[in-house]
Design a protein around this motif. Sequence first.
Motif, PDB file in Angstrom:
ATOM      1  N   GLU A 163       1.180  10.200   1.128  1.00  0.00           N
ATOM      2  CA  GLU A 163       1.032   9.739  -0.257  1.00  0.00           C
ATOM      3  C   GLU A 163       0.566  10.936  -1.067  1.00  0.00           C
ATOM      4  OE1 GLU A 163      -0.442   6.041  -1.368  1.00  0.00           O
ATOM      5  OE2 GLU A 163       1.419   5.441  -0.369  1.00  0.00           O
ATOM      6  N   THR A 164       1.220  11.209  -2.158  1.00  0.00           N
ATOM      7  CA  THR A 164       0.818  12.370  -2.949  1.00  0.00           C
ATOM      8  C   THR A 164       0.823  12.015  -4.436  1.00  0.00           C
ATOM      9  OG1 THR A 164       1.141  14.754  -3.163  1.00  0.00           O
ATOM     10  CG2 THR A 164       3.127  13.412  -3.207  1.00  0.00           C
TER      11      THR A 164
ATOM     12  N   GLU B 295       4.854  11.315   6.915  1.00  0.00           N
ATOM     13  CA  GLU B 295       4.833  10.423   5.755  1.00  0.00           C
ATOM     14  C   GLU B 295       3.516  10.630   5.019  1.00  0.00           C
ATOM     15  OE1 GLU B 295       6.068   6.435   6.842  1.00  0.00           O
ATOM     16  OE2 GLU B 295       4.865   5.653   5.184  1.00  0.00           O
TER      17      GLU B 295
ATOM     18  N   HIS C 261      -0.019  17.963  -4.560  1.00  0.00           N
ATOM     19  CA  HIS C 261      -0.843  17.349  -3.512  1.00  0.00           C
ATOM     20  C   HIS C 261      -2.277  17.885  -3.595  1.00  0.00           C
ATOM     21  CE1 HIS C 261      -1.032  14.867   0.023  1.00  0.00           C
ATOM     22  NE2 HIS C 261      -1.543  15.848   0.749  1.00  0.00           N
TER      23      HIS C 261
ATOM     24  N   MET D 101       0.782   7.912  -7.891  1.00  0.00           N
ATOM     25  CA  MET D 101       0.985   8.183  -6.457  1.00  0.00           C
ATOM     26  C   MET D 101       2.440   7.898  -6.054  1.00  0.00           C
ATOM     27  SD  MET D 101      -1.831   9.319  -5.373  1.00  0.00           S
ATOM     28  CE  MET D 101      -1.969   9.254  -3.613  1.00  0.00           C
ATOM     29  N   VAL D 102       2.972   8.782  -5.208  1.00  0.00           N
ATOM     30  CA  VAL D 102       4.326   8.585  -4.675  1.00  0.00           C
ATOM     31  C   VAL D 102       4.306   8.849  -3.169  1.00  0.00           C
ATOM     32  CG1 VAL D 102       5.576   9.182  -6.800  1.00  0.00           C
ATOM     33  CG2 VAL D 102       4.950  10.986  -5.190  1.00  0.00           C
ATOM     34  N   LYS D 103       5.298   8.308  -2.464  1.00  0.00           N
ATOM     35  CA  LYS D 103       5.422   8.577  -1.027  1.00  0.00           C
ATOM     36  C   LYS D 103       6.406   9.706  -0.802  1.00  0.00           C
ATOM     37  CE  LYS D 103       4.182   5.170   2.245  1.00  0.00           C
ATOM     38  NZ  LYS D 103       4.417   3.948   2.918  1.00  0.00           N
TER      39      LYS D 103
ATOM     40  N   TYR E 102       8.229  12.367   2.393  1.00  0.00           N
ATOM     41  CA  TYR E 102       8.488  12.458   3.825  1.00  0.00           C
ATOM     42  C   TYR E 102       8.813  13.909   4.179  1.00  0.00           C
ATOM     43  CZ  TYR E 102       8.928   7.510   2.861  1.00  0.00           C
ATOM     44  OH  TYR E 102       8.672   6.234   2.417  1.00  0.00           O
TER      45      TYR E 102
END
Length: 183
Positions: free
Chosen positions: A130-131, A128, A18, A137-139, A141
């Motif tokens: 986005e990283t 939540e 991140h 990029m992926v989500k 949680y």
Amino acid sequence: MTRLQTPRWAWVLTGSGHFFVESFALIHTLVHCDVFVSKAANEVLRMYGLKLDFPDTMRVLHDKTASAVPVGGFYHGDYHSVVIAPATSNTVAKCVAGISDSLPTNVYAQAGKCRVPSIVFACDTAPELETMAPGGMVKVYPRPIDLENTARLKTYERTEVVESLAELTAAVTRRGREVADLG
Ligand SMILES: Cc1cc2nc3c(=O)[nH]c(=O)nc-3n(C[C@H](O)[C@H](O)[C@H](O)COP(=O)(O)O)c2cc1C
């Protein structure tokens, strides 16, 4: 080798994707800085195609000893400020619990014991996010425990928790000015 100036920055890289690249780039804006690299960060930076090639006013310190030998400088006033950026949920959780069993957590613990302030760029700041993964990029949680740990760290003394790259940049700039004013 250029003579190292003291006190200087202690920048800690942990193994978080991140804003890793952006945090890494910020180090290059500093001059007198030691870069402490966790074992995970050493792996992650290669996945992002980054190299630890800093000017010779900086040292790169790796996590190779059980007793965190590189943190010895804190006892001799070598550092005016710590920046942990980016900070994994792992490192944040350990810092909250007072655990110091890795180079990043030892830097935070010894900084606290030597009354050196820390800026921590926590990754897990919202339910939540986005990283950036090595492939794009992926989500993600973050779990309630991760968010709770970030919130708890904010209450700790001499600890400024920042939640965005803009906040990190502002905090580093502000601290740099404070240090310059102290002469
Ligand atoms: C490519 C990659 C990206 C990662 N990104 C994150 C992340 O954004 N946040 C996080 O908490 N852990 C992330 N991890 C997992 C940490 O590297 C792992 O928890 C490690 O044990 C952390 O150790 P450290 O806190 O000592 O650096 C990532 C791992 C990999 C391989």
